[in-house]
Scaffold this active site. Structure first.
Site: not given
Length: 763
Positions: A20, A489, A520, A610, A699
């Site tokens: 996908w 990173e 993502r 979260e 994003h």
């Protein structure tokens, strides 16, 4: 004995090998046409339906599949296209659909935020800009496709009107009642068409009904559901809740539906109390969410059978539907490709496909199927072997945990005192510019990592490559004029997995991918045992970057709560204790960085909101240990060492006291898609410490203009102190390409310079 129906709430979209994701990204890059994308998506969708049917699931969900996000699908279905996007009405085309999700050069993307307390991000519906209308009936299309192609009598699934509106933005709370009735009409039309097509069951997801809510809202919800029931009186509706126990069950159970889905994993205590109180209606079916849809451990099916026997004392099995606790969107697809080093851990795993098998085994075992009963007790044996593993009780970690209360979790001086020392030490300009940490993970970077991991490259070759990447991006940052630099990173595959690979108590899958947002995907590590620090994790790359520049370099760590939240966590001890173990390990890494001369250390906690319990009555306990975990790994540093943290935006005003309690010197917050709301929050609740509000959305591939970012800085400075305001993107830049990253950062630095000029004029 009665046959018990089985059901599934939703299935992972990404495919066994992320087909996908690959199809979507190929389309966005122009490598395949729209027709080919639709063809591939259909093939995937049908294969998922077929797999669930063949596994023995009676009520297979249809309509849960999406080209990006299920909430975005509903926005498109109701014509809720924000005014900044061209739209002439009718069915929303694919270009507009993806523009809403990802933005364009001309228009910013819709806001994206977490789906309740999970790591899945949904696209926030925007209400009020266009009159909602039914543009096309997506659940009907999915149902007809499954029936025509597979002769499958599917169960259409969509988010219910109350949850849809509670997760939307753009309207005042006083408008909720009228909006519910407006959408009840639209949902009623959808349901009427489904009934006319011969649909038997429809699942309406209402997880917002587990939140603590006002009683009058349930009165409005009841009126809306009565309107919907009138539109399709012959349809069977499952009102599905999950992630916690249902709030105000007496009122919820008055809703005119034929079945209620309750979570007996994450809401077991509350929902069992409901059954014991004999509140569940005797003329409704109970959809029992008993297999954990959010974690990857096998269920103790023998214990689940005991729970079902207790439930049978309140609801007879002929009215049961056995199912997972929530959509399986939150777990990987299948264990069959995994080859974990420890067979004991391997045998204790269950991903989506295996969880479907557990649902079927449980339903058959309860009705006396001998082989199913044997399988149920085999699951208990596998979990017992894991629980008896020495890795689950390491003496050194046990001793550290017993002495944890002896460690101070407070900085030695106030923020004002140490911030002045930090300013003197760092010599930064007003409105210092920086990034959140990561730079583009190009195909070249990913290829190098694969070659190193599979043995094609030596350690020396890989380290040379990483140093070349660091050198290139330190040069780019200096040329752009950034004030505080990062090493980029490049050695990190993921901000959590990287640390898990270097801490004890973690293990990793080969193909355990889950969707985070859009295409993502992340591959969460598995915390199976006690966690401890074995050796330096970030020192080598950070010190190399520092050797290349005279500007400050930030040490970059992921915080304990985020590592916990973005991992699949052992479930034999409290999450709090796992967070403390991680915090103690990170404390050692912070000390190593500080001792090596790194004076800015960022400990990212994007997931701290979260994990917040959905019920506010449980917030205090959670935030107490979440804050303690953060401070365990940061509070011991010197005054001159500046502690940064990063968070994703999530109703900042609700947790501002918690964020202050972290006592970080500088916090950066992901805000670009909802900046105005946060500015309003700061007007009501001032924040006096260092802060950077994301001035552009990473994003989206669009590069915002200088003036656009300058406007955000100017608006921010109306409510935030200019001597403590930082300028940064709203998140890491890992997913962007080199050209757009450099262009966006160049504009950001220019915007900061323009803002400094304005400050100097005012002074």
């Amino acid at each position: 004995m009665t046959t018990i129906q089985t059901s599934n709430l939703g299935y992972p979209r990404i495919g066994e090998n992320r087909e996908w994701k690959k199809a979507l990204e190929a389309f966005w890059k122009g490598q395949i046409a729209e027709e080919e994308l639709y063809k591939q998506l259909k093939e995937m969708r049908l294969s998922y339906y077929r797999k669930q049917r063949d596994a023995g699931i009676d009520l297979v969900p249809v309509g849960d599949f999406t080209a990006y996000d299920h909430m975005l699908d509903l926005s498109a279905m109701f014509g809720l296209v924000p005014g900044r996007f061209p739209y002439a009405g009718g069915k929303v085309d694919l270009a507009t659909y993806f523009a809403m999700a990802r933005g364009t050069k001309e228009a910013a993307a819709c806001e994206m935020t977490k789906w309740f307390n999970t790591n899945y991000h949904y696209i926030v519906p925007e209400i009020g800009q266009r009159e909602p209308k039914l543009t096309h009936n997506r659940p009907l299309e999915a149902y007809l496709e499954a029936k025509e192609e597979l002769s499958l009598e599917g169960k259409p699934v969509m988010v219910g009107p109350y949850t849809f509106l509670k997760c939307a933005k753009g309207y005042a709370s006083s408008e909720l009642q009228s909006l519910l009735m407006t959408f009840a009409e639209l949902y009623g039309e959808v349901l009427k068409q489904l009934e006319q097509a011969g649909v038997v069951w429809v699942q309406l997801d209402e997880p917002a009904l587990v939140l603590e809510m006002e009683r009058e809202e349930l009165v409005w919800v009841k009126a809306a559901y009565e309107r919907m029931a009138e539109a399709a009186p012959g349809l069977n509706l499952i009102l599905q809740t999950y992630f916690d126990s249902v709030h105000m069950p007496e009122q919820v159970f008055e809703l005119p539906v034929q079945a209620f889905g309750l979570d007996f994993v994450h809401g077991r205590q509350g929902n069992m109390a409901v059954l014991r109180s004999r509140l569940f209606p005797q003329d409704k079916k109970l959809a029992i969410g008993i297999i954990d849809g959010r974690n990857i451990w096998r269920s103790d099916l023998a214990a689940d059978l005991e729970l079902l026997r207790e439930i049978s004392g309140y609801i007879t099995p002929d009215r049961w539907i056995i199912q997972p606790s929530c959509s399986l969107l939150h777990v990987p697809v299948t264990v069959k490709y995994e080859q974990l080093p420890d067979p004991i851990i391997q045998q204790a795993l269950a991903f989506a496909d295996e969880k479907l098998a557990e649902v079927v085994v449980l339903s058959r075992a309860y009705t006396g199927n001998a082989s199913a009963e044997e399988a149920a007790f085999a699951s208990r044996a596998a979990l017992l072997r894991l629980n008896q593993s020495p890795s689950r009780r390491v003496a050194e970690v046990v001793n550290q945990m017993e002495a944890i209360d002896q460690l101070s979790t407070a900085r030695t001086t106030t923020f004002e005192e140490r911030y002045q020392k930090q300013l003197k030490k760092l010599q930064l300009p007003p409105l210092p510019t920086t990034t959140i940490g990561s730079f583009p993970q190009t195909a070249e970077v990913r290829k190098a990592r694969r070659q190193w991991k599979n043995g094609q490259w030596t350690e020396a070759q890989y380290q040379t490559f990483i140093q070349e990447q660091i050198r290139e991006w330190v040069d780019i940052q200096e040329n752009l004029g950034l004030d505080v630099l990062v090493h980029g990173e490049f050695e990190r595959n993921d901000m959590v997995e990287f640390f898990g690979e270097r801490l004890s108590g973690f293990t990793f899958t080969q193909n355990g991918w889950v969707q985070s947002y859009g295409s993502r995907c992340t591959k969460p590590p598995i915390i199976y045992g006690d966690v401890s620090h074995d050796a330096a994790m970030t020192l080598q790359e950070t010190l190399f970057a520092r050797s290349l520049t005279h500007k400050p370099i930030k040490g970059m760590l992921t915080g304990p709560v985020t590592i916990l939240a973005w991992s699949f966590v052992r479930n034999d001890i409290p999450e709090r204790d796992v967070a403390y173990q991680i915090a103690l390990a990170l404390r050692e890494e912070v000390s190593l960085l500080e001792q090596s001369g790194i004076h800015i250390i960022q400990v990212d906690e994007p997931a701290i909101r979260e994990l917040t319990p959905l019920k506010r009555s449980e917030w205090d306990d959670y935030f107490e240990w979440a804050v303690k975990a953060f401070k365990l790994c940061t509070s011991h540093v010197k005054d001159e060492t500046q502690i940064h943290t990063h968070m994703c935006y999530a109703e900042f005003h609700q947790i501002i006291d918690v964020i202050k309690a972290l006592d970080a010197d500088v916090i950066s917050i992901e805000t670009s898609r909802s900046h105005g709301e946060l500015i309003h929050a700061f007007q009501e609740q001032p924040y006096e410490k260092g802060i950077g509000l994301g001035v552009y959305d990473i994003h989206s591939p669009r590069v915002p203009e200088v003036q656009e970012m300058l406007n955000i800085i100017e608006e921010s400075l109306k409510v935030l102190p200019p001597d403590r305001f930082w300028v940064n993107p709203d998140c890491g830049l890992k997913t962007r390409n080199k050209e757009e990253t450099a262009a966006a950062l160049s504009n950001m630095v220019q915007a900061a310079k323009e803002a400094r000029k304005q400050l100097s004029v005012k002074v």
